[in-house]
Design a protein around this motif. Structure first.
Motif, PDB file in Angstrom:
ATOM      1  N   PRO A 157       0.796  -1.239   0.000  1.00  0.00           N
ATOM      2  CA  PRO A 157       0.000   0.000   0.000  1.00  0.00           C
ATOM      3  C   PRO A 157       0.821   1.277   0.000  1.00  0.00           C
ATOM      4  N   LEU A 158       1.918   1.305   0.770  1.00  0.00           N
ATOM      5  CA  LEU A 158       2.668   2.543   0.906  1.00  0.00           C
ATOM      6  C   LEU A 158       3.540   2.853  -0.299  1.00  0.00           C
ATOM      7  N   GLN A 159       3.463   2.033  -1.350  1.00  0.00           N
ATOM      8  CA  GLN A 159       4.120   2.402  -2.599  1.00  0.00           C
ATOM      9  C   GLN A 159       3.390   3.551  -3.289  1.00  0.00           C
ATOM     10  N   THR A 160       2.159   3.821  -2.897  1.00  0.00           N
ATOM     11  CA  THR A 160       1.445   4.997  -3.399  1.00  0.00           C
ATOM     12  C   THR A 160       1.802   6.197  -2.533  1.00  0.00           C
ATOM     13  N   GLN A 161       2.233   7.274  -3.177  1.00  0.00           N
ATOM     14  CA  GLN A 161       2.631   8.489  -2.474  1.00  0.00           C
ATOM     15  C   GLN A 161       1.646   9.606  -2.802  1.00  0.00           C
ATOM     16  N   LEU A 162       1.347  10.442  -1.798  1.00  0.00           N
ATOM     17  CA  LEU A 162       0.389  11.531  -1.956  1.00  0.00           C
ATOM     18  C   LEU A 162       1.027  12.869  -1.605  1.00  0.00           C
ATOM     19  N   ALA A 163       0.556  13.920  -2.269  1.00  0.00           N
ATOM     20  CA  ALA A 163       0.840  15.297  -1.871  1.00  0.00           C
ATOM     21  C   ALA A 163      -0.440  16.083  -2.108  1.00  0.00           C
ATOM     22  N   TRP A 170      -2.112  15.092  -5.607  1.00  0.00           N
ATOM     23  CA  TRP A 170      -1.225  14.449  -6.570  1.00  0.00           C
ATOM     24  C   TRP A 170      -0.874  13.082  -6.004  1.00  0.00           C
ATOM     25  N   ALA A 171      -1.069  12.032  -6.789  1.00  0.00           N
ATOM     26  CA  ALA A 171      -0.759  10.670  -6.355  1.00  0.00           C
ATOM     27  C   ALA A 171       0.134  10.005  -7.391  1.00  0.00           C
ATOM     28  N   VAL A 172       1.119   9.266  -6.924  1.00  0.00           N
ATOM     29  CA  VAL A 172       1.941   8.442  -7.816  1.00  0.00           C
ATOM     30  C   VAL A 172       1.953   7.021  -7.276  1.00  0.00           C
ATOM     31  N   HIS A 173       1.822   6.045  -8.177  1.00  0.00           N
ATOM     32  CA  HIS A 173       1.937   4.641  -7.792  1.00  0.00           C
ATOM     33  C   HIS A 173       2.680   3.894  -8.897  1.00  0.00           C
ATOM     34  N   PRO A 174       3.151   2.673  -8.603  1.00  0.00           N
ATOM     35  CA  PRO A 174       3.892   1.922  -9.617  1.00  0.00           C
ATOM     36  C   PRO A 174       3.038   1.653 -10.846  1.00  0.00           C
ATOM     37  N   ALA A 175       3.675   1.741 -12.008  1.00  0.00           N
ATOM     38  CA  ALA A 175       2.999   1.494 -13.278  1.00  0.00           C
ATOM     39  C   ALA A 175       3.277   0.068 -13.744  1.00  0.00           C
ATOM     40  N   VAL A 176       2.377  -0.457 -14.538  1.00  0.00           N
ATOM     41  CA  VAL A 176       2.586  -1.772 -15.135  1.00  0.00           C
ATOM     42  C   VAL A 176       3.810  -1.706 -16.051  1.00  0.00           C
ATOM     43  N   GLY A 177       4.713  -2.648 -15.869  1.00  0.00           N
ATOM     44  CA  GLY A 177       5.897  -2.678 -16.708  1.00  0.00           C
ATOM     45  C   GLY A 177       7.047  -1.849 -16.189  1.00  0.00           C
ATOM     46  N   GLY A 178       6.877  -1.194 -15.044  1.00  0.00           N
ATOM     47  CA  GLY A 178       7.946  -0.404 -14.456  1.00  0.00           C
ATOM     48  C   GLY A 178       7.674   1.085 -14.490  1.00  0.00           C
TER      49      GLY A 178
END
Length: 344
Positions: A157-163, A170-178
């Protein structure tokens, strides 16, 4: 990623401006609230700078994160299923509402504050591949908006980062394929929310607002990120490292740290960079409004003075307290003075 405001109530400001580190008879006490332990063993403790034990403490089973409200006059404590607000004395807990949307399920894992602390954003992850969700509260306790983030849901879960800034997350999380995906969540006039089209980026380890711009921690250093996904490297003079894992901001300072053995904590004021200390396991960091900063390692809460440090006069480091499995720290202003007795 922990963030801080410079705002204080007018009644506190004159005394605060007279303060250096620690306390004097006419200075405002800086209180550090520390969350330690997990599950049924979770505790919050208060450490008043310049004051001896005893410390205030309270058992908070199930608490997962904390932040300060505007001016440091309240403590927001996140549990798996709700957000609770307490006074700076760690007392009088009251619950803030969850979103009324029946599709929203509170399984909270992290809490982030805006630089102004007028917004709190929480990430919900109920596991088993369910979509992650976010909720934003205003500082008066009302819900500003909530939304479900698009797939893929990360395995951790904590691979998603928020600001958060205003009514935009703004949210970033891992994408498929890197790499990573950037999603922006915006509040509509009617209180609903809209999601931007995900943008694929190189791997983003953390992100934070600093002086109105979004900064990101990447494997090639700290960079700025635009809403269209453009990454821009900082000038070499910023000296924020060749790679970064975590960012820590307030309205004046940006901190960067690389998660590795004995890595420097880098503090930048937009002009000058300094290193208050090296850490192998930095859990969190908070900036108090008198120029001091407080780093929470795997065992110790330490104090540093950015005004002296960035001027080349030494960081005046001091260890304040030790904890078992500390997890998060924020600053508070106790309106009734230093702590004198413990909470149940």
């Amino acid at each position: 990623m922990r963030r801080l405001t410079y705002l204080l109530t007018l009644s506190l400001l004159p005394a605060l401006l007279a303060a250096c580190t620690g306390t004097t008879e006419d200075a405002v006490t800086i209180r550090l609230a520390v969350l330690s332990g997990t599950g049924s063993a979770a505790m919050i403790s208060a450490v008043d700078v310049g004051q001896p034990d005893p410390q205030l403490s309270a058992s908070v089973p199930g608490a997962v994160d904390l932040e300060a409200l505007p001016g440091g006059t309240g403590l927001a404590l996140l549990y798996g299923d709700h957000l609770e607000v307490r006074t700076p004395n760690l007392a009088a807990p009251t619950n803030w509402p969850n979103p009324s949307d029946l599709a929203f399920k509170p399984c909270y894992v992290k809490l982030e504050a805006s630089v102004a602390r007028d917004r709190l954003a929480a990430l919900s992850d109920c596991g088993n591949g369910a979509l992650q969700q976010v909720v934003v509260w205003r500082s008066d306790g009302s819900v500003s908006m909530s939304a479900s983030l698009p797939a893929p849901t990360p395995s951790t879960p904590l691979q998603t980062q928020l600001a958060v800034q205003g009514d935009v997350v703004w949210a970033v999380h891992p994408a498929v394929g890197g790499g990573s995906e950037l999603i922006r969540v915006l509040r509509n006039i009617d209180g609903s929310s809209s999601l931007s089209t995900p943008i694929t980026l190189p791997t983003i380890n953390d992100l934070a607002f600093y002086k109105g711009a979004v900064y990101v921690a990447t494997e090639t250093g700290v960079q700025t990120l635009s809403d269209t996904g453009t990454l821009t490297a900082l000038p070499a003079a910023a000296q924020l490292g060749s790679a970064a894992s975590s960012l820590y901001t307030n309205d004046r300072l940006l901190g960067s740290w690389r998660s590795t053995s004995s890595a420097p904590l880098l503090i930048w004021n937009g002009t000058t960079t300094g290193v208050p200390a090296y850490f192998s396991d930095l859990r969190d960091l908070t900036y108090a409004p008198d120029g001091t900063l407080y780093a929470l390692s795997d065992t110790t809460l330490s104090q540093y003075d950015s005004a002296y440090g960035l001027a080349g006069s030494g960081w005046r480091g001091a260890n304040l307290a030790s904890f078992n499995n500390p997890r998060a720290v924020t600053w508070l202003i106790p309106l009734n003075g230093p702590a004198t007795e413990a909470q149940p």
